[in-house]
Every structure is written in structure tokens, then in C-alpha cells.
Motif scaffolding. Structure first.
Motif, PDB file in Angstrom:
ATOM      1  N   ALA A 295       0.704  -1.312   0.161  1.00 54.34           N
ATOM      2  CA  ALA A 295      -0.100   0.172   0.128  1.00 54.34           C
ATOM      3  C   ALA A 295       0.982   1.256   0.132  1.00 54.34           C
ATOM      4  O   ALA A 295       0.573   2.162  -0.715  1.00 54.34           O
ATOM      5  CB  ALA A 295      -0.766  -0.008   1.225  1.00 54.34           C
ATOM      6  N   GLY A 296       1.882   1.090   0.672  1.00 52.27           N
ATOM      7  CA  GLY A 296       2.532   2.543   0.972  1.00 52.27           C
ATOM      8  C   GLY A 296       3.434   2.779  -0.260  1.00 52.27           C
ATOM      9  O   GLY A 296       3.628   3.772  -0.939  1.00 52.27           O
ATOM     10  N   GLY A 297       3.891   1.579  -0.875  1.00 55.06           N
ATOM     11  CA  GLY A 297       4.730   1.897  -2.063  1.00 55.06           C
ATOM     12  C   GLY A 297       3.946   2.200  -3.400  1.00 55.06           C
ATOM     13  O   GLY A 297       4.093   2.967  -4.084  1.00 55.06           O
ATOM     14  N   TYR A 298       2.507   1.832  -3.373  1.00 60.16           N
ATOM     15  CA  TYR A 298       1.634   2.120  -4.495  1.00 60.16           C
ATOM     16  C   TYR A 298       1.282   3.573  -4.326  1.00 60.16           C
ATOM     17  O   TYR A 298       1.368   4.133  -5.356  1.00 60.16           O
ATOM     18  CB  TYR A 298       0.478   1.097  -4.228  1.00 60.16           C
ATOM     19  CG  TYR A 298      -0.575   1.594  -5.173  1.00 60.16           C
ATOM     20  CD1 TYR A 298      -0.550   1.059  -6.432  1.00 60.16           C
ATOM     21  CD2 TYR A 298      -1.769   2.655  -4.775  1.00 60.16           C
ATOM     22  CE1 TYR A 298      -1.457   1.309  -7.406  1.00 60.16           C
ATOM     23  CE2 TYR A 298      -2.602   2.730  -5.659  1.00 60.16           C
ATOM     24  CZ  TYR A 298      -2.546   2.119  -7.077  1.00 60.16           C
ATOM     25  OH  TYR A 298      -3.538   2.356  -8.117  1.00 60.16           O
ATOM     26  N   GLY A 299       1.056   4.119  -3.219  1.00 56.54           N
ATOM     27  CA  GLY A 299       0.920   5.531  -3.310  1.00 56.54           C
ATOM     28  C   GLY A 299       2.242   6.476  -3.578  1.00 56.54           C
ATOM     29  O   GLY A 299       1.914   7.277  -4.140  1.00 56.54           O
ATOM     30  N   ALA A 300       3.311   5.839  -3.494  1.00 54.52           N
ATOM     31  CA  ALA A 300       4.418   6.784  -3.774  1.00 54.52           C
ATOM     32  C   ALA A 300       4.747   6.571  -5.382  1.00 54.52           C
ATOM     33  O   ALA A 300       4.876   7.778  -5.935  1.00 54.52           O
ATOM     34  CB  ALA A 300       5.689   6.168  -3.169  1.00 54.52           C
ATOM     35  N   GLU A 301       4.333   5.362  -5.943  1.00 54.98           N
ATOM     36  CA  GLU A 301       4.292   5.146  -7.354  1.00 54.98           C
ATOM     37  C   GLU A 301       3.333   6.177  -7.912  1.00 54.98           C
ATOM     38  O   GLU A 301       3.381   6.602  -9.028  1.00 54.98           O
ATOM     39  CB  GLU A 301       3.937   3.971  -7.695  1.00 54.98           C
ATOM     40  CG  GLU A 301       5.201   3.055  -7.398  1.00 54.98           C
ATOM     41  CD  GLU A 301       5.068   1.408  -8.143  1.00 54.98           C
ATOM     42  OE1 GLU A 301       6.083   0.572  -8.155  1.00 54.98           O
ATOM     43  OE2 GLU A 301       3.956   1.355  -8.670  1.00 54.98           O
ATOM     44  N   GLU A 302       2.205   6.239  -7.458  1.00 61.20           N
ATOM     45  CA  GLU A 302       0.873   7.102  -8.050  1.00 61.20           C
ATOM     46  C   GLU A 302       1.034   8.800  -7.625  1.00 61.20           C
ATOM     47  O   GLU A 302       0.323   9.300  -7.981  1.00 61.20           O
ATOM     48  CB  GLU A 302      -0.509   6.511  -7.577  1.00 61.20           C
ATOM     49  CG  GLU A 302      -0.711   5.214  -7.951  1.00 61.20           C
ATOM     50  CD  GLU A 302      -0.710   5.097  -9.255  1.00 61.20           C
ATOM     51  OE1 GLU A 302      -1.301   5.815 -10.018  1.00 61.20           O
ATOM     52  OE2 GLU A 302       0.097   4.319  -9.869  1.00 61.20           O
ATOM     53  N   GLY A 303       2.353   8.970  -7.081  1.00 58.57           N
ATOM     54  CA  GLY A 303       2.444  10.516  -6.688  1.00 58.57           C
ATOM     55  C   GLY A 303       1.452  11.064  -5.685  1.00 58.57           C
ATOM     56  O   GLY A 303       1.577  12.147  -5.660  1.00 58.57           O
ATOM     57  N   TYR A 304       1.168  10.161  -4.834  1.00 60.73           N
ATOM     58  CA  TYR A 304       0.168  10.784  -3.804  1.00 60.73           C
ATOM     59  C   TYR A 304       1.081  11.330  -2.632  1.00 60.73           C
ATOM     60  O   TYR A 304       0.662  12.277  -2.008  1.00 60.73           O
ATOM     61  CB  TYR A 304      -0.745   9.539  -3.211  1.00 60.73           C
ATOM     62  CG  TYR A 304      -1.687   9.314  -4.025  1.00 60.73           C
ATOM     63  CD1 TYR A 304      -2.538  10.150  -4.691  1.00 60.73           C
ATOM     64  CD2 TYR A 304      -1.899   7.829  -4.233  1.00 60.73           C
ATOM     65  CE1 TYR A 304      -3.738   9.800  -5.561  1.00 60.73           C
ATOM     66  CE2 TYR A 304      -3.238   7.459  -5.027  1.00 60.73           C
ATOM     67  CZ  TYR A 304      -3.866   8.447  -5.682  1.00 60.73           C
ATOM     68  OH  TYR A 304      -4.733   7.947  -6.494  1.00 60.73           O
ATOM     69  N   GLY A 305       2.295  10.868  -2.514  1.00 63.57           N
ATOM     70  CA  GLY A 305       3.400  11.650  -1.624  1.00 63.57           C
ATOM     71  C   GLY A 305       3.773  12.832  -1.892  1.00 63.57           C
ATOM     72  O   GLY A 305       3.922  13.739  -1.004  1.00 63.57           O
ATOM     73  N   THR A 306       3.775  13.181  -3.234  1.00 58.81           N
ATOM     74  CA  THR A 306       4.323  14.652  -3.676  1.00 58.81           C
ATOM     75  C   THR A 306       3.189  15.299  -4.005  1.00 58.81           C
ATOM     76  O   THR A 306       3.033  16.596  -4.366  1.00 58.81           O
ATOM     77  CB  THR A 306       5.204  14.204  -4.797  1.00 58.81           C
ATOM     78  OG1 THR A 306       4.455  13.753  -5.933  1.00 58.81           O
ATOM     79  CG2 THR A 306       6.331  13.518  -4.339  1.00 58.81           C
ATOM     80  N   GLY A 307       1.874  14.841  -4.368  1.00 62.15           N
ATOM     81  CA  GLY A 307       0.850  15.549  -4.618  1.00 62.15           C
ATOM     82  C   GLY A 307       0.566  15.612  -6.057  1.00 62.15           C
ATOM     83  O   GLY A 307      -0.666  16.103  -6.827  1.00 62.15           O
ATOM     84  N   VAL A 308       1.314  15.239  -6.760  1.00 61.27           N
ATOM     85  CA  VAL A 308       1.152  15.195  -8.323  1.00 61.27           C
ATOM     86  C   VAL A 308       0.292  14.249  -8.641  1.00 61.27           C
ATOM     87  O   VAL A 308      -0.214  14.107 -10.079  1.00 61.27           O
ATOM     88  CB  VAL A 308       2.601  14.931  -8.910  1.00 61.27           C
ATOM     89  CG1 VAL A 308       3.517  16.229  -8.731  1.00 61.27           C
ATOM     90  CG2 VAL A 308       3.325  13.636  -9.052  1.00 61.27           C
ATOM     91  N   GLY A 309      -0.136  13.074  -8.024  1.00 64.29           N
ATOM     92  CA  GLY A 309      -1.202  12.243  -8.222  1.00 64.29           C
ATOM     93  C   GLY A 309      -2.568  12.759  -8.113  1.00 64.29           C
ATOM     94  O   GLY A 309      -3.576  11.973  -8.625  1.00 64.29           O
TER      95      GLY A 309
END
Length: 452
Positions: A295-309
Motif C-alpha cells: 500500500a505505501g509503495g503504491y501510493g508513492a508510485e502514484e504520486g500521492y506522496g508529492t501531490g502530483v497524483g
């Protein structure tokens, strides 16, 4: 020809056959043996054809909502829905490779192994590898499974029966059929036309997401449909338990929980739902912290951690504003807005003219749409579940959001704002129009056929 199509039932049948032909034509664009449509140009043509199918579908929805149809029209609707799914079932899943992970997780569990313990490439699972499934698993070298326990139980059950994608797709279509049957019973109980099931049954996004690619979201749709039916019949504990199970297929259904506790019926659905979630996790807790999977890695891949997702933040990025800098404010504003809406729905007095059953689906659709739009996933199969409550409480914005993301099967600009705006901007306009109509003429704004 005009005289032949004068009857609404005949027009509907003609639209259904046209939609079937369009989907068969789209399927013919796929290069046999390719794990994608075949090329970028083919993918663009493929989505263009599906966009024509989307327009035909929306016309059919208009016929169902505005015309008086005979009871026999239901059999036309269901028959064409079955034909369209049967046509896509034998096709390889060429729009997404997720189903290969489902089959793999099922095989791992059939071998008595916790699916959260290892990545597929781990040497401990070498004996389970086969040339049909293993090479096509995405993220197999670094990602544990992301799918929650309810999904895993479905994978395990399917894995004991079948070791291929067709068996898994049949399981997903079975849950999808369960959701549609539940909504047919809901429509009958609410005194609404059964023909409205077309809003989901002919939805081209649902068709390609589940009959072709077999996405696990179909399980959540089936559980949600039965949960809505149970809640409409006063089975509050059962409804809460089913919603809890749906949440452990895809997390998004938790957002509609306030609709299930509206009217002060709070503790039973909440307690039963929480108990179901806890029980479903028990068989997998030996994996420790890994039970949360990727789950955490998926969020990072989708850009949710940086906001661009997020669609809105990606758009502000085009204006020179920094998505990472705006991310905390976005999350706080979205969270407070959704929380305020949830409290209003759960505890507020409903002053509208809609009956309780219709209000349940209306509130479910509002919560589901706003939460999904706030997350703004760019994968098309995250959206068909919005079409389920639209069967009972149809609004243009909800019907659009539940079907138009079929355009997300391509992204010609490789940008999280420009191409998705083709879906989100019309949805905002339609929602604003509905709010204005509800403010100025509440009764007139109800969908046609809703009991006053």
C-alpha cells in the motif's frame, strides 16, 4: 426505419445491438497475442471506438430514464448485458495485468502460504512459478501483494478451483451479477422501473474492467449491492458487515459508511462492520506489518506522496504552483469537506422529498463520487462502482463519473491533469447544475420516476 424505431423498446434494443457491435469492433482492434492493445496508435483508435460506445450508452440511459418501457424490456437489457460480457470473457486481459497477481495470490494460498509474506520473485515460491502466470505478474520483483484480506479470500477460493485467468474472471463476473441482482430487488422494493438496471448493466467501463480484465473491484461492487439491499430492508447489522467486507476488497467503499448509519441507526452496522474487518484480517496476521502489503509503495508510485497524483494539484502545477507545497492544505480541505458531508448525511435531518431507500443510494453516490474524485485515481477501473447507486438515484454527474473514465485507458499527454480533465471538468459542471436545480426546485430536480 423511423416507424420501426418509434417504439422506445425497439429503440432500446437497437441501441443495445449497436453497443454490442461497437464492443466487438473494439475487441477486433487488439492484436492477437499482445499483452496490450498492440501499439500506441491502436490504443488511441481503440479508446476512440469505446468513446462512441460511451455515447451510445448515454443515449440508452436517457431512453430508460425518460421513456415508459414494457416489462419485457428488462429481458432485452439483461440479454444484451450477458452477450457483451460473454464476448469479452474469452479475450486475454490486455488492458491491465492485475489479474495475474490475483491468480498468483490464489495459487500461493492454495499451497498453504500467506500471500503477504513474500514477493513473487522470492526463491521460497520458486516451485509455484509457471509459464502462463508468473512472467506476466506486475511488480513481481519488489512488491508484496497490495490486496486486502477479503480480496485474498476470493483469490484463494478461485485458486482452489481454477489456475487460469478465465476462472478468475468468471468469479469476478459472478460478484458483478450478484450486485446487479441485488439492485434489481432494490428497484422492485422502491417501486422504481427495473429497466434502470441498464445504468450499470450496459456501462462500457464496467464491461471492459470486469469481463475483459477481471478487476477485483467487481467483488466490492457485488458486496456493496447486497449491503444496500440489506440496509434498505432494515438489516442494519448485515449491511454493516457486508460494507466492512467490501472495504477489505478496495478501501474506497468505507467512504459511504455514513449513508448506512443515517437516521441514527449507528451502533449495529458500525460494530458488525468493525468485527468483520477484524475477523477477515485474522488469518493473515502472521505476516506482521507486511499484512498491509504494498500500500505505501503504491501510493508513492502514484504520486500521492508529492501531490502530483491528485488531479487538482496537478492542474495547479501547470500554473507554477508547487503540488508538494499545497499537498497538506489539499488533504486538510478535502478531509474536512468529506467529514462535514459525512456528519451531515449520518446525523442531519433529511428535508428532501425522496423516500428512505432512494435517499440511501443518493447519499451513497454522493459520498462515493466525492471521495473517488478527491483521490482522483488515473486507473479507469476505480470508477465503475459509482454506477451502482446511480441505478436507484440517477444523476447526470454520477452516471458520467461511473462511465466516462473509460477514456483513462490511454493518456496521450502523460499528464495527470490535461487528459483527466475530459472527465472531471464535465463532472463538476453537471454537479453544479444539479445543485442549482435542487436549490431552486427540489422536487423537479429528482430523477424521473422517483416517488414524490
Amino acid at each position: 426505419m423511423t416507424r420501426l424505431l418509434a417504439s422506445p423498446a425497439r429503440r432500446l434494443a437497437a441501441l443495445g445491438l449497436l453497443l454490442l457491435a461497437i464492443n466487438l469492433g473494439a475487441l477486433a482492434i487488439h492484436v492477437p497475442g499482445a499483452d496490450t492493445v498492440g501499439s500506441v496508435a491502436r490504443a488511441n483508435v481503440f479508446v476512440g471506438v469505446l468513446a462512441i460506445g460511451l455515447a451510445v450508452y448515454l443515449v440508452a440511459v436517457r431512453v430508460v430514464l425518460r421513456e415508459r418501457l414494457p416489462r419485457a424490456a428488462l429481458w432485452t437489457i439483461l440479454g444484451i448485458a450477458v452477450l457483451m460480457r460473454a464476448a469479452l470473457l474469452p479475450a486475454p486481459p490486455f488492458l491491465s495485468s492485475d489479474i495475474y497477481r490475483y491468480v498468483w495470490d490464489g495459487q500461493v494460498q492454495a499451497a498453504g502460504i500467506n500471500p503477504y509474506r513474500y514477493v513473487p520473485a522470492d526463491p521460497a515460491l520458486e516451485r509455484l512459478r509457471d509459464p502462463a502466470i508468473y512472467p506476466l505478474i506486475n511488480r513481481k520483483d519488489y512488491a508484496r501483494t497490495i490486496y486486502p484480506p477479503a480480496a485474498q479470500l476470493v483469490f484463494a477460493a478461485a485458486g482452489h478451483v481454477s489456475h487460469g485467468v478465465t476462472g478468475m474472471k468468471l468469479a469476478m463476473l459472478g460478484f458483478e451479477a450478484l450486485g446487479m441482482l441485488a439492485m434489481l430487488a432494490f428497484l422492485r422494493g422502491a417501486g422504481l422501473p427495473s429497466a434502470r438496471i441498464l445504468i450499470y448493466a450496459w456501462n462500457p467501463l464496467a464491461l471492459w474492467s470486469f469481463a475483459c480484465d477481471g478487476h477485483v473491484d467487481a467483488v466490492a461492487i457485488g458486496l456493496l449491492g447486497v449491503a444496500l439491499l440489506a440496509r434498505s430492508r432494515g438489516r442494519y447489522g448485515l449491511a454493516g458487515g457486508l460494507l466492512g467486507a467490501a472495504t477489505l476488497v478496495k478501501v474506497l467503499p468505507i467512504a459511504v459508511a455514513p449513508a448506512f448509519v443515517r437516521g441514527g441507526r449507528l451502533w449495529r452496522p458500525m460494530l458488525v462492520g468493525a468485527a468483520v474487518i477484524a475477523l477477515l484480517y485474522l488469518p493473515y496476521l502472521a505476516a506482521g506489518a507486511n499484512v498491509l502489503g504494498f500500500a505505501g509503495g503504491y501510493g508513492a508510485e502514484e504520486g500521492y506522496g508529492t501531490g502530483v497524483g491528485y488531479w487538482l494539484l496537478a492542474g495547479l502545477g501547470h500554473l507554477g504552483l508547487s503540488p508538494p507545497g499545497l499537498l497538506p492544505a489539499y488533504l486538510v480541505c478535502a478531509g474536512l469537506t468529506l467529514a462535514a458531508l459525512a456528519l451531515r448525511i449520518a446525523f442531519g435531518r433529511d428535508r428532501g422529498p425522496a423516500p428512505d431507500a432512494v435517499a440511501l443510494c443518493r447519499d451513497t453516490g454522493i459520498l462515493a463520487a466525492l471521495t473517488t474524485c478527491a483521490a482522483s485515481p488515473h486507473y479507469a477501473w476505480y470508477y465503475p462502482w459509482l454506477a451502482l447507486p446511480a441505478v436507484v438515484a440517477p444523476t447526470p454527474a454520477l452516471i458520467w463519473l461511473g462511465s466516462a473514465p473509460i477514456l483513462f485507458l490511454i493518456d496521450p499527454f502523460n499528464d495527470r491533469f490535461l487528459w483527466p480533465s475530459l472527465v472531471f471538468v464535465p463532472a463538476v459542471v453537471l454537479a453544479a447544475r444539479a445543485l442549482w436545480q435542487a436549490r431552486t426546485a427540489p422536487v423537479a430536480a429528482l430523477p424521473q420516476g422517483t416517488p414524490r
